[in-house]
Motif scaffolding. Structure first.
Motif, short mmCIF file in Angstrom:
data_model
loop_
_atom_site.label_atom_id
_atom_site.label_comp_id
_atom_site.label_asym_id
_atom_site.label_seq_id
_atom_site.Cartn_x
_atom_site.Cartn_y
_atom_site.Cartn_z
N ILE A 1 5.08 5.31 13.22
CA ILE A 1 6.41 4.69 13.20
C ILE A 1 7.37 5.55 12.39
O ILE A 1 8.52 5.81 12.80
CB ILE A 1 6.35 3.28 12.59
CG1 ILE A 1 5.46 2.36 13.43
CG2 ILE A 1 7.75 2.67 12.47
CD1 ILE A 1 5.17 1.02 12.80
N GLN A 2 6.91 6.05 11.25
CA GLN A 2 7.75 6.87 10.38
C GLN A 2 8.16 8.16 11.08
O GLN A 2 9.32 8.57 11.04
CB GLN A 2 7.01 7.16 9.07
CG GLN A 2 7.85 7.86 8.01
CD GLN A 2 7.83 9.37 8.13
OE1 GLN A 2 6.95 9.92 8.79
NE2 GLN A 2 8.80 10.03 7.52
N ARG A 3 7.19 8.80 11.77
CA ARG A 3 7.51 10.07 12.41
C ARG A 3 8.47 9.87 13.58
O ARG A 3 9.40 10.65 13.78
CB ARG A 3 6.25 10.77 12.91
CG ARG A 3 6.55 12.19 13.40
CD ARG A 3 5.41 12.82 14.13
NE ARG A 3 5.13 12.21 15.42
CZ ARG A 3 5.88 12.38 16.50
NH1 ARG A 3 6.98 13.10 16.46
NH2 ARG A 3 5.54 11.79 17.65
N VAL A 4 8.26 8.80 14.35
CA VAL A 4 9.14 8.53 15.49
C VAL A 4 10.55 8.21 15.01
O VAL A 4 11.54 8.68 15.59
CB VAL A 4 8.58 7.38 16.35
CG1 VAL A 4 9.56 7.01 17.45
CG2 VAL A 4 7.24 7.79 16.95
N THR A 5 10.66 7.42 13.95
CA THR A 5 11.98 7.10 13.41
C THR A 5 12.67 8.35 12.90
O THR A 5 13.87 8.55 13.12
CB THR A 5 11.86 6.06 12.28
OG1 THR A 5 11.24 4.87 12.79
CG2 THR A 5 13.23 5.70 11.71
N PRO B 1 0.79 4.31 4.34
CA PRO B 1 -0.37 3.69 4.99
C PRO B 1 -0.50 4.16 6.44
O PRO B 1 0.50 4.38 7.12
CB PRO B 1 -0.04 2.19 4.92
CG PRO B 1 0.87 2.05 3.75
CD PRO B 1 1.71 3.31 3.78
N PRO B 2 -1.74 4.34 6.91
CA PRO B 2 -1.95 4.91 8.26
C PRO B 2 -1.20 4.17 9.36
O PRO B 2 -0.71 4.80 10.31
CB PRO B 2 -3.47 4.78 8.44
CG PRO B 2 -4.03 4.76 7.05
CD PRO B 2 -3.00 4.06 6.22
N GLY C 1 0.77 -1.23 0.00
CA GLY C 1 0.00 0.00 0.00
C GLY C 1 0.80 1.28 0.00
O GLY C 1 0.24 2.37 0.18
N PHE C 2 2.13 1.19 -0.21
CA PHE C 2 2.94 2.42 -0.29
C PHE C 2 2.82 3.09 -1.66
O PHE C 2 3.21 4.23 -1.81
CB PHE C 2 4.42 2.09 0.00
CG PHE C 2 4.69 1.76 1.43
CD1 PHE C 2 5.00 2.75 2.35
CD2 PHE C 2 4.63 0.45 1.88
CE1 PHE C 2 5.25 2.45 3.67
CE2 PHE C 2 4.87 0.13 3.21
CZ PHE C 2 5.18 1.13 4.11
N VAL C 3 2.31 2.35 -2.61
CA VAL C 3 2.00 2.90 -3.94
C VAL C 3 0.54 2.58 -4.21
O VAL C 3 0.12 1.42 -4.14
CB VAL C 3 2.89 2.28 -5.04
CG1 VAL C 3 2.53 2.86 -6.40
CG2 VAL C 3 4.37 2.52 -4.74
#
Length: 434
Positions: A400-404, A394-395, A334-336
Motif C-alpha cells: 500500500i505504501q509503495r503504491v501510494t 508492518p508487512p 506495529g509502526f514502532v
C-alpha cells in the motif's frame, strides 16, 4: 546456462563495470581542476544514461524494475533528472518485440491451433510492449475491437534471473531515487512475479475491477473476453497516455488526470476490494469521453475490508499536530517496535509533511515538493533520517505504501492541483473521525 540468460546477465553486469570506469575517469578530472560537484553531476548523468539504456534493452524483471523506478523520477534533483527522464518514460511502454513466428507459436499453444478462427482480423505488429508481454490490436469474431496480450516465451525465467542480478547491484540505483529503499522494492517485485506471470489470475483481477467500475462516469476498465495462462483478450480502449500528458499536456488536462487518478487509487479498495498495484503512467490514459482508462491488472493488493483504518487516523493526527496520540497509535499498530525509544515530536515532524496534501482544500503536487521530501528523509545527517530508521513498516502496509508513493510520483510528474482532502475524507477510513 542458456545463451540468452548469459547475454542478459552480461548486459546487467556492464552497469557496475561502466560506473566503476567512469569513477576512475572522474578522479582524473578532479586532479585536472574540476569541482567535486561538477564531476559528481557528470558521473551521475552518464551512469544514469547507461543504467536505463541497459534496462530498456531487456524484458522481464529488469524492465519491470525500471518501470517501478520511473514513477519516482519526480524525486530526482532536476540537475540529474534531464539526462535520463526520456529513457525512464520509454520504459513505461516500450520493449523490443518478439518475432511474428514466436508470437504465433505462443497464440497456438495458448488458444489452440485454430486460434486464427477466433479473430476476423489480427495485426501482427505490436501496438504496445511492456515488461513481460506485448499487446496486439485485433477484431474478435463478433466484431469487437480487442487487445490481445501475449506473454513473452521464457518470461518467467527472465524475470527471476533479472531480479537476482539486480539485487546484487541494488546500491548502484540508490542515488537515482533518494528516500526510496531499493532492496525492499526488489524483494517485493520478486514476491509478486509468480502472480503476474499467470494471466488467468490477472484476468480475474480485471473482471473484479470491471464489475466494480461498470458504467462509471470517471473510470473505464476494459472487460475481459477470453483468457489463458499466457494470453488475455480484452476490450480495446483508446486514449491519450498519461506519459504524453506529463510531457506536453495543458494545465487543465494535468489537473483532470491527477484528480481521476487520485479518485481511482483511493476508491478502488472500497469498491473492488483490490488496489491496482502497478502505478506507472503506461497503465493509464484519458479516454475520448474524459474518463481514466486503466489497464494491466497483474499486480494488485487484496484489501477486502478496504484501506486500513490506521492510515487515515495517522494522516489526520499528523495534520492536527496530535503527536502523543500519533505515537501511541503507531506503537499499537506495529509502526514502532516494542521497546524502541522515540520522541513523539520527532515522529510528527517526520510524518506531517507527507500529510500536507490532505491538510488543504487543494494541493499542488510538484517535482520540487517530492524532491524536498526525498532529500529530507534521505539526509543521513538529519533528524528525519534517524526517525525514519527507527520506524517499522508492518508487512501488510508495504505494498500500500509503495503504491501510494508511486501514485504521488505520477501526480508530481503531472504537476497537478488536486482536491485531495475531499477524496481522502470520502474514501480513506479513519480520516474523518480520528
Amino acid at each position: 546456462m542458456p545463451r540468452k540468460t548469459v547475454a542478459r546477465t552480461a548486459r546487467l553486469a556492464s552497469i557496475p563495470l561502466g560506473a566503476a570506469g567512469r569513477a576512475v575517469g572522474g578522479w582524473g578530472k578532479r586532479l585536472a581542476g574540476q569541482s567535486a560537484d561538477e564531476v559528481s553531476a557528470e558521473l551521475s548523468a552518464r551512469t544514469a544514461e547507461q543504467v536505463f539504456a541497459v534496462l530498456g534493452q531487456l524484458k522481464g524483471g529488469a524492465m519491470k524494475f525500471g518501470q517501478a523506478l520511473s514513477v519516482f523520477e519526480a524525486a530526482v534533483p532536476d540537475e540529474l533528472a534531464e539526462p535520463y527522464r526520456e529513457a525512464l518514460t520509454k520504459l513505461q511502454s516500450a520493449a523490443p518485440p518478439m518475432t511474428t513466428q514466436a508470437m504465433h507459436r505462443q497464440l497456438a499453444l495458448q488458444l489452440g491451433r485454430g486460434w486464427t478462427s477466433r479473430f476476423t482480423d489480427f495485426d501482427d505488429t505490436p501496438a504496445a510492449a511492456a515488461s513481460i508481454g506485448q499487446v496486439h490490436k485485433a477484431i474478435w469474431h463478433d466484431g469487437r475491437t480487442v487487445a490481445v496480450k501475449i506473454q513473452y516465451p521464457g518470461a518467467d525465467e527472465a524475470l527471476l534471473s533479472d531480479l537476482r542480478q539486480l539485487q546484487r547491484f541494488s546500491r548502484l540505483f540508490q542515488p537515482f531515487v533518494p528516500g526510496l529503499e531499493i532492496k525492499p522494492l526488489l524483494r517485493e517485485l520478486s514476491d509478486r512475479m509468480t502472480e503476474e506471470l499467470d494471466y488467468r489470475a490477472e484476468a480475474d483481477n480485471q473482471r473484479a475491477f470491471a464489475k466494480a467500475f461498470l458504467d462509471d462516469a470517471q473510470v473505464l476498465v476494459p472487460k475481459v473476453i477470453a483468457s489463458a495462462p499466457k494470453v488475455t483478450v480484452t476490450e480495446w480502449i483508446d486514449g491519450i497516455p498519461l506519459a504524453k500528458i506529463i510531457r506536453a499536456g495543458e494545465k487543465p488536462e494535468r489537473d483532470h488526470a491527477g484528480r481521476l487518478l487520485s479518485e481511482f487509487h483511493f476508491s478502488s479498495p472500497a469498491r473492488a476490494g483490490l488496489l491496482h498495484s502497478d502505478p506507472h503512467p503506461g497503465n493509464f490514459m484519458i479516454t475520448p469521453d474524459d474518463r481514466l482508462g486503466v489497464i494491466d491488472f497483474g499486480a494488485v493488493a487484496r484489501l477486502p475490508e478496504g484501506l486500513p483504518r490506521p492510515l487515515g487516523q495517522m494522516t489526520r493526527l499528523s495534520i492536527d499536530g496530535r503527536s502523543d496520540e500519533l505515537l501511541q497509535l503507531m506503537r499499537d499498530d506495529g509502526f514502532v517496535r516494542p521497546g524502541m525509544k522515540i520522541e513523539a515530536e520527532d515522529v510528527l515532524a517526520y510524518l506531517a509533511p507527507f500529510a500536507e496534501p490532505a491538510a488543504v482544500e487543494k494541493f499542488h503536487f510538484t517535482r520540487k515538493w517530492m524532491q524536498k521530501q526525498a532529500e529530507r528523509v534521505g539526509d543521513l545527517r538529519g533528524q528525519d533520517f534517524k526517525t525514519g530508521r527507527s520506524l517499522n513498516l508492518p508487512p501488510q502496509y508495504l505494498l500500500i505504501q509503495r503504491v501510494t508513493a508511486g501514485a504521488t510520483g505520477i501526480l508530481c510528474q503531472l504537476d497537478a492541483v488536486v482536491g485531495m482532502r475531499e477524496i481522502i475524507s470520502h474514501w480513506q477510513p479513519g480520516f474523518a473521525d480520528a
